[in-house]
Design an enzyme around this catalytic site. Structure first.
Site, PDB file in Angstrom:
ATOM      1  N   ARG A   8       0.712  -5.876  33.185  1.00  0.00           N
ATOM      2  CA  ARG A   8      -0.356  -6.870  32.987  1.00  0.00           C
ATOM      3  C   ARG A   8      -0.001  -8.253  33.556  1.00  0.00           C
ATOM      4  NH1 ARG A   8      -2.015  -2.801  32.805  1.00  0.00           N
ATOM      5  NH2 ARG A   8      -2.888  -1.625  31.076  1.00  0.00           N
ATOM      6  N   SER A  36      -8.222  -4.222  25.025  1.00  0.00           N
ATOM      7  CA  SER A  36      -7.036  -4.373  24.167  1.00  0.00           C
ATOM      8  C   SER A  36      -6.748  -5.852  23.966  1.00  0.00           C
ATOM      9  CB  SER A  36      -5.815  -3.730  24.828  1.00  0.00           C
ATOM     10  OG  SER A  36      -6.055  -2.364  25.026  1.00  0.00           O
ATOM     11  N   GLU A  66      -3.008 -10.074  25.148  1.00  0.00           N
ATOM     12  CA  GLU A  66      -3.302  -9.696  26.540  1.00  0.00           C
ATOM     13  C   GLU A  66      -4.494 -10.511  27.042  1.00  0.00           C
ATOM     14  OE1 GLU A  66      -3.363  -5.495  27.453  1.00  0.00           O
ATOM     15  OE2 GLU A  66      -5.039  -5.773  28.827  1.00  0.00           O
TER      16      GLU A  66
HETATM   17  C1  FAD Z   1     -14.339  -2.416  26.885  1.00  0.00           C
HETATM   18  C2  FAD Z   1     -13.169  -2.938  27.700  1.00  0.00           C
HETATM   19  C3  FAD Z   1     -12.211  -2.054  28.147  1.00  0.00           C
HETATM   20  C4  FAD Z   1     -11.129  -2.514  28.911  1.00  0.00           C
HETATM   21  N1  FAD Z   1     -10.205  -1.623  29.346  1.00  0.00           N
HETATM   22  C5  FAD Z   1      -9.163  -2.052  30.082  1.00  0.00           C
HETATM   23  C6  FAD Z   1      -8.191  -1.129  30.567  1.00  0.00           C
HETATM   24  O1  FAD Z   1      -8.282   0.073  30.359  1.00  0.00           O
HETATM   25  N2  FAD Z   1      -7.148  -1.614  31.295  1.00  0.00           N
HETATM   26  C7  FAD Z   1      -7.022  -2.953  31.567  1.00  0.00           C
HETATM   27  O2  FAD Z   1      -6.056  -3.334  32.245  1.00  0.00           O
HETATM   28  N3  FAD Z   1      -7.932  -3.854  31.117  1.00  0.00           N
HETATM   29  C8  FAD Z   1      -8.985  -3.443  30.389  1.00  0.00           C
HETATM   30  N4  FAD Z   1      -9.914  -4.342  29.943  1.00  0.00           N
HETATM   31  C9  FAD Z   1      -9.720  -5.785  30.184  1.00  0.00           C
HETATM   32  C10 FAD Z   1     -10.333  -6.331  31.471  1.00  0.00           C
HETATM   33  O3  FAD Z   1     -11.428  -5.552  31.922  1.00  0.00           O
HETATM   34  C11 FAD Z   1      -9.288  -6.417  32.582  1.00  0.00           C
HETATM   35  O4  FAD Z   1      -8.213  -7.265  32.197  1.00  0.00           O
HETATM   36  C12 FAD Z   1      -9.863  -6.959  33.894  1.00  0.00           C
HETATM   37  O5  FAD Z   1      -8.872  -6.871  34.874  1.00  0.00           O
HETATM   38  C13 FAD Z   1     -10.342  -8.409  33.793  1.00  0.00           C
HETATM   39  O6  FAD Z   1     -11.098  -8.687  34.977  1.00  0.00           O
HETATM   40  P1  FAD Z   1     -12.272  -9.775  34.945  1.00  0.00           P
HETATM   41  O7  FAD Z   1     -12.870  -9.828  36.291  1.00  0.00           O
HETATM   42  O8  FAD Z   1     -13.205  -9.490  33.837  1.00  0.00           O
HETATM   43  O9  FAD Z   1     -11.435 -11.083  34.657  1.00  0.00           O
HETATM   44  P2  FAD Z   1     -11.961 -12.374  33.866  1.00  0.00           P
HETATM   45  O10 FAD Z   1     -12.053 -12.048  32.408  1.00  0.00           O
HETATM   46  O11 FAD Z   1     -13.143 -12.952  34.518  1.00  0.00           O
HETATM   47  O12 FAD Z   1     -10.724 -13.332  34.069  1.00  0.00           O
HETATM   48  C14 FAD Z   1      -9.487 -13.097  33.416  1.00  0.00           C
HETATM   49  C15 FAD Z   1      -8.468 -14.100  33.951  1.00  0.00           C
HETATM   50  O13 FAD Z   1      -8.243 -13.842  35.320  1.00  0.00           O
HETATM   51  C16 FAD Z   1      -8.581 -14.987  36.105  1.00  0.00           C
HETATM   52  N5  FAD Z   1      -9.230 -14.510  37.320  1.00  0.00           N
HETATM   53  C17 FAD Z   1     -10.347 -13.763  37.452  1.00  0.00           C
HETATM   54  N6  FAD Z   1     -10.593 -13.522  38.748  1.00  0.00           N
HETATM   55  C18 FAD Z   1      -9.611 -14.133  39.451  1.00  0.00           C
HETATM   56  C19 FAD Z   1      -9.297 -14.242  40.830  1.00  0.00           C
HETATM   57  N7  FAD Z   1     -10.075 -13.690  41.770  1.00  0.00           N
HETATM   58  N8  FAD Z   1      -8.188 -14.954  41.183  1.00  0.00           N
HETATM   59  C20 FAD Z   1      -7.418 -15.536  40.256  1.00  0.00           C
HETATM   60  N9  FAD Z   1      -7.659 -15.477  38.940  1.00  0.00           N
HETATM   61  C21 FAD Z   1      -8.739 -14.771  38.528  1.00  0.00           C
HETATM   62  C22 FAD Z   1      -9.514 -15.826  35.250  1.00  0.00           C
HETATM   63  O14 FAD Z   1      -9.476 -17.186  35.607  1.00  0.00           O
HETATM   64  C23 FAD Z   1      -8.947 -15.548  33.872  1.00  0.00           C
HETATM   65  O15 FAD Z   1      -7.828 -16.362  33.620  1.00  0.00           O
HETATM   66  C24 FAD Z   1     -11.009  -3.896  29.195  1.00  0.00           C
HETATM   67  C25 FAD Z   1     -12.012  -4.787  28.748  1.00  0.00           C
HETATM   68  C26 FAD Z   1     -13.082  -4.316  28.021  1.00  0.00           C
HETATM   69  C27 FAD Z   1     -14.142  -5.280  27.575  1.00  0.00           C
END
Ligand code: FAD
Length: 304
Positions: free
Chosen positions: A179, A229, A299
């Protein structure tokens, strides 16, 4: 003139026509459905506009945040003094490169990238199909599931570093770990990722993705807003098992609740606030530490 007014003028100058919203509720942009108004949010339509917005903010000493799908974000309830830049639709290129690779803009939803790979008979992204984030958010966090993680398939990443330079970071230089990545450690902004896959049978790839989705629906509380998570997996244990063992399944603070279905998830049962979430998190961390000795780190990224 305050800094955000100055930023608005600068954005008008360098990106005329750029859509900007002030005091935009973050609850509309996070999977938790929680978060107060953010000072300014920009919605660039192209890579050029995205980069120009980032650089305009930096010229004025404002740290820009890229916002993907908001699925790993817990935002504070009050005013949030940030400049957010949405990566979709500005960074949404998605194309096949050569035989086995695909180039994904940071704003492409992971599900869309996985579907694209499946259609092209490319295997290796099946695990990402059910993760509701963007490729950019996924690369930063090294998102993973069911034994797969982006670290295994991301060959190179194009990012904007803190000095404002676009650089291509390859292979081990991406420093992927559980992560985390060099982009998380250094605060670089991910623009796109080159993902290397292997040839596969589209029907088998689809069947694998369907199987993962069925497993998710069976084990995860997808009916309530959450950020997946809440805690990282501590070395030598599973967060959900520890929380369950401590009798915290279903534990509730206001509308924030440890899921009854999956103790690793904290869900919003209606109108949960960030404050309620954090009170619950602290209680879970303290109880688990006192009873089992394990430290649970969040996380989910908190932005207050
Ligand atoms: C129902 C559910 C299930 C999930 N299952 C999983 C799973 O199985 N495995 C897992 O790893 N995660 C899981 N997640 C968590 C999440 O989907 C992941 O961590 C995902 O990678 C976050 O991406 P995002 O675009 O939503 O990031 P955001 O929530 O928009 O951003 C998260 C962080 O990353 C930064 N960020 C976003 N985009 C960029 C970029 N292009 N450059 C630099 N920084 C950036 C943001 O500024 C912020 O600090 C789950 C979430 C939910 C709601």
């Amino acid at each position: 003139m305050n800094t955000f007014q100055a930023l608005k003028e600068e954005l008008d100058r360098v990106c005329p026509g750029l859509k900007i919203k002030e005091q935009e509720p973050m609850s509309l942009h996070t999977s938790f459905r929680i978060g107060g108004p953010v000072a300014m949010m920009a919605f660039p339509m192209t890579t050029e506009e995205t980069v120009a917005s980032i650089q305009a903010a930096r010229r004025l000493g404002i740290t820009p945040f890229l916002l993907g799908r908001g699925s790993n974000l817990l935002c504070g309830d009050g005013e949030l003094n940030y400049f957010m830049i949405k990566t979709n639709p500005g960074l949404t290129q998605l194309e096949r490169v050569g035989e086995n690779a695909i180039l994904c803009g940071a704003g492409v939803p992971m599900r869309q990238a996985a579907n694209f790979a499946q259609k092209h008979g490319l295997s290796g992204l099946e695990f990402a199909h059910g993760i509701p984030g963007s490729i950019g958010g996924g690369v930063v966090m090294n998102a993973g599931a069911y034994g797969g993680e982006l670290a295994n398939v991301v060959k190179e990443t194009t990012a904007l570093n803190r000095q404002g330079n676009v650089e291509v970071i390859r292979g081990e230089q991406q420093e992927f770990s559980y992560r985390s990545s060099v982009f998380a450690k250094e605060g670089s902004l991910v623009l796109s990722a080159l993902i290397e896959l292997r040839p596969g049978d589209p029907a088998e790839i689809q069947a694998q993705m369907d199987d993962f989705l069925t497993r998710r629906k069976r084990t995860q509380p997808l009916e309530y807003p959450s950020a997946g998570s809440m805690f990282k997996r501590p070395k030598g244990a599973y967060a959900a098992a520890l929380i369950d063992k401590c009798g915290l399944k279903g534990f509730r603070v206001g509308d924030a609740q440890v899921s009854e279905k999956h103790a690793g998830f904290v869900v919003n049962r209606g109108h949960a606030t960030c404050q309620e979430m954090l009170t619950l998190v602290r209680h879970v961390q303290k109880t688990v530490k006192d009873k089992t000795g394990f430290q649970l780190d969040m996380e989910v990224i908190t932005l207050l």
